[in-house]
Design a protein around this motif. Sequence first.
Motif, PDB file in Angstrom:
ATOM      1  N   VAL A 128     -20.305 -13.371  -4.022  1.00  0.00           N
ATOM      2  CA  VAL A 128     -19.873 -13.384  -5.427  1.00  0.00           C
ATOM      3  C   VAL A 128     -19.954 -11.958  -5.942  1.00  0.00           C
ATOM      4  N   GLU A 129     -18.812 -11.418  -6.365  1.00  0.00           N
ATOM      5  CA  GLU A 129     -18.753 -10.027  -6.818  1.00  0.00           C
ATOM      6  C   GLU A 129     -18.417  -9.949  -8.290  1.00  0.00           C
ATOM      7  N   LEU A 130     -18.962  -8.927  -8.918  1.00  0.00           N
ATOM      8  CA  LEU A 130     -18.685  -8.666 -10.319  1.00  0.00           C
ATOM      9  C   LEU A 130     -17.256  -8.162 -10.474  1.00  0.00           C
ATOM     10  N   ALA A 131     -16.525  -8.735 -11.426  1.00  0.00           N
ATOM     11  CA  ALA A 131     -15.162  -8.301 -11.690  1.00  0.00           C
ATOM     12  C   ALA A 131     -14.975  -8.204 -13.199  1.00  0.00           C
ATOM     13  N   SER A 183     -15.648 -15.039  -2.447  1.00  0.00           N
ATOM     14  CA  SER A 183     -14.973 -15.007  -1.154  1.00  0.00           C
ATOM     15  C   SER A 183     -15.958 -15.407  -0.059  1.00  0.00           C
ATOM     16  N   ILE A 184     -15.440 -16.017   0.994  1.00  0.00           N
ATOM     17  CA  ILE A 184     -16.251 -16.397   2.149  1.00  0.00           C
ATOM     18  C   ILE A 184     -16.301 -15.214   3.105  1.00  0.00           C
ATOM     19  N   PRO A 239      -9.997 -13.584  -2.012  1.00  0.00           N
ATOM     20  CA  PRO A 239     -11.032 -13.941  -2.990  1.00  0.00           C
ATOM     21  C   PRO A 239     -10.475 -14.844  -4.085  1.00  0.00           C
ATOM     22  N   VAL A 240     -11.328 -15.704  -4.592  1.00  0.00           N
ATOM     23  CA  VAL A 240     -10.958 -16.640  -5.654  1.00  0.00           C
ATOM     24  C   VAL A 240     -11.597 -16.171  -6.957  1.00  0.00           C
ATOM     25  N   ALA A 241     -10.780 -16.003  -7.997  1.00  0.00           N
ATOM     26  CA  ALA A 241     -11.300 -15.601  -9.314  1.00  0.00           C
ATOM     27  C   ALA A 241     -11.868 -16.816 -10.029  1.00  0.00           C
ATOM     28  N   VAL A 242     -13.072 -16.669 -10.559  1.00  0.00           N
ATOM     29  CA  VAL A 242     -13.737 -17.763 -11.276  1.00  0.00           C
ATOM     30  C   VAL A 242     -13.800 -17.404 -12.752  1.00  0.00           C
ATOM     31  N   SER A 243     -13.183 -18.234 -13.583  1.00  0.00           N
ATOM     32  CA  SER A 243     -13.224 -18.047 -15.024  1.00  0.00           C
ATOM     33  C   SER A 243     -12.987 -19.401 -15.674  1.00  0.00           C
ATOM     34  N   VAL A 244     -13.791 -19.743 -16.662  1.00  0.00           N
ATOM     35  CA  VAL A 244     -13.667 -21.060 -17.289  1.00  0.00           C
ATOM     36  C   VAL A 244     -13.090 -20.984 -18.698  1.00  0.00           C
ATOM     37  N   ASP A 245     -13.016 -19.793 -19.275  1.00  0.00           N
ATOM     38  CA  ASP A 245     -12.503 -19.666 -20.647  1.00  0.00           C
ATOM     39  C   ASP A 245     -12.016 -18.239 -20.850  1.00  0.00           C
ATOM     40  N   GLU A 246     -10.721 -18.081 -21.029  1.00  0.00           N
ATOM     41  CA  GLU A 246     -10.145 -16.751 -21.205  1.00  0.00           C
ATOM     42  C   GLU A 246     -10.491 -16.150 -22.569  1.00  0.00           C
ATOM     43  N   ASN A 247     -10.920 -16.984 -23.504  1.00  0.00           N
ATOM     44  CA  ASN A 247     -11.213 -16.505 -24.863  1.00  0.00           C
ATOM     45  C   ASN A 247     -12.691 -16.177 -25.058  1.00  0.00           C
ATOM     46  N   PHE A 248     -13.427 -15.967 -23.961  1.00  0.00           N
ATOM     47  CA  PHE A 248     -14.872 -15.752 -24.090  1.00  0.00           C
ATOM     48  C   PHE A 248     -15.171 -14.490 -24.889  1.00  0.00           C
ATOM     49  N   VAL A 291     -19.270 -21.767  -9.713  1.00  0.00           N
ATOM     50  CA  VAL A 291     -19.614 -21.006  -8.511  1.00  0.00           C
ATOM     51  C   VAL A 291     -20.268 -21.912  -7.468  1.00  0.00           C
ATOM     52  N   VAL A 292     -21.234 -22.728  -7.893  1.00  0.00           N
ATOM     53  CA  VAL A 292     -21.935 -23.617  -6.949  1.00  0.00           C
ATOM     54  C   VAL A 292     -20.985 -24.681  -6.410  1.00  0.00           C
ATOM     55  N   ASP A 293     -20.109 -25.219  -7.256  1.00  0.00           N
ATOM     56  CA  ASP A 293     -19.126 -26.205  -6.783  1.00  0.00           C
ATOM     57  C   ASP A 293     -18.193 -25.591  -5.746  1.00  0.00           C
ATOM     58  N   LEU A 294     -17.794 -24.324  -5.955  1.00  0.00           N
ATOM     59  CA  LEU A 294     -16.924 -23.646  -4.996  1.00  0.00           C
ATOM     60  C   LEU A 294     -17.646 -23.428  -3.665  1.00  0.00           C
ATOM     61  N   ALA A 295     -18.944 -23.091  -3.738  1.00  0.00           N
ATOM     62  CA  ALA A 295     -19.732 -22.921  -2.518  1.00  0.00           C
ATOM     63  C   ALA A 295     -19.852 -24.243  -1.760  1.00  0.00           C
ATOM     64  N   MET A 296     -20.042 -25.344  -2.473  1.00  0.00           N
ATOM     65  CA  MET A 296     -20.129 -26.657  -1.831  1.00  0.00           C
ATOM     66  C   MET A 296     -18.791 -27.072  -1.228  1.00  0.00           C
ATOM     67  N   LYS A 297     -17.714 -26.722  -1.902  1.00  0.00           N
ATOM     68  CA  LYS A 297     -16.393 -27.058  -1.392  1.00  0.00           C
ATOM     69  C   LYS A 297     -16.119 -26.346  -0.072  1.00  0.00           C
TER      70      LYS A 297
END
Length: 377
Positions: free
Chosen positions: A223-226, A234-235, A242-251, A307-313
């Motif tokens: 998991v890298e800072l972006a 990324s694995i 790499p997969v970008a993780v973001s849940v709210d663009e208006n944060f 992040v944890v859900d992606l790791a489990m997937k």
Amino acid sequence: MKKQIVVKKLKLYPMGDKEEVSRVYQYIRNAQYTYYRAYNAYMGRVASAYYKYRDVKDPEYVSTVKEYRTGHAEFWNDFDFPKGLDLKSAVVRKVSNDFSNALKSGLAKGDKSISYMKRGANVPSAGRAISVFVDQYTNDNGETKERYCIKWVNKIKFKVMLGAGKRDYGIVSLLDELADQNPDYKICTSNFDLDGKNIYLKLCVEMPAKTDYIPEDNKVMKVELAFDSPLLCSIVDSDNPPVAVSVDENFVPTRLKIQEAYKRDFAMMKYNQGGHGQKKKLIRIENLKKREKNFVRQYNHKMSRSVVDLAMKNKADTILITDITWKDLEDNPFYLRNWSYYQLYEFIKYKAAMVGIKFLKEMSVEEKKDIISEEDN
């Protein structure tokens, strides 16, 4: 069997008539007041002994602190500890832990000062003094219902206020196990908090960890800072991008909006008239602070869960997260100011532990240089 510690915040209300309710509120107020006074007094004695001898291994320092801890009846008799609560032991433990942490953080060098407790602190209670049971009652329609209740010290009983139609079934299932006295579920030291007229219990329970997840050995998700998106996952040793993780663009815009409202209200305070109390004038500003804090906390909870859900997937057995460097701080001060990265790390860490995923933090370049220089010296 793997164990995990979970903390649930429960809203409580005393059971009994008007006199009993008043007794319970007074009991908690007295406990808060005594706890804060005893903590500050004992911390002052420990700090004075340290400044006198300047070495925690000095025999005189050790004997002085031990004497205050186990003896000095006239010192402890100044505090009216409430019946049923072992607050003296709680004070000694917390002062020892806080003073030890202050020493590790640079108290001897002057980088850290002694911490003191504010009035109204949470009241700790041993887990053995708290029990959960189910009580039957008759509602206004004459129907017999069941509710969860908490039994505490000094014959105090609370009913748990779960709220109509908004029940957290994680809390309900946990209370069920505790009420059934499941031996795999153990109540640990928990805290009672009196906030105005509201009583809260931060219930700490040791329970079996979820073990359904079966990862692949030596599979690491990095998991890298972006900054275009908050995190890149990324694995390691994989050809997948790499997969970008973001849940709210208006944060960031939402957080800036709250900060602007805070600055605007603070600037308008110079036109306030005198009198009527400072606390009353700062209510809106304090509410904005809480709103921003809760907003960031909720966002980090969602991010860490993603992040944890992606790791489990991806069946990863380890999450490797990169630490923030001084270059990141210099190049992107705006982004780092408007996000609580340490809180995000902690949320990912405990959520990963709940499913059995290891959490590692990658060493930064600065830390590697410091270690090399120490070895050279």
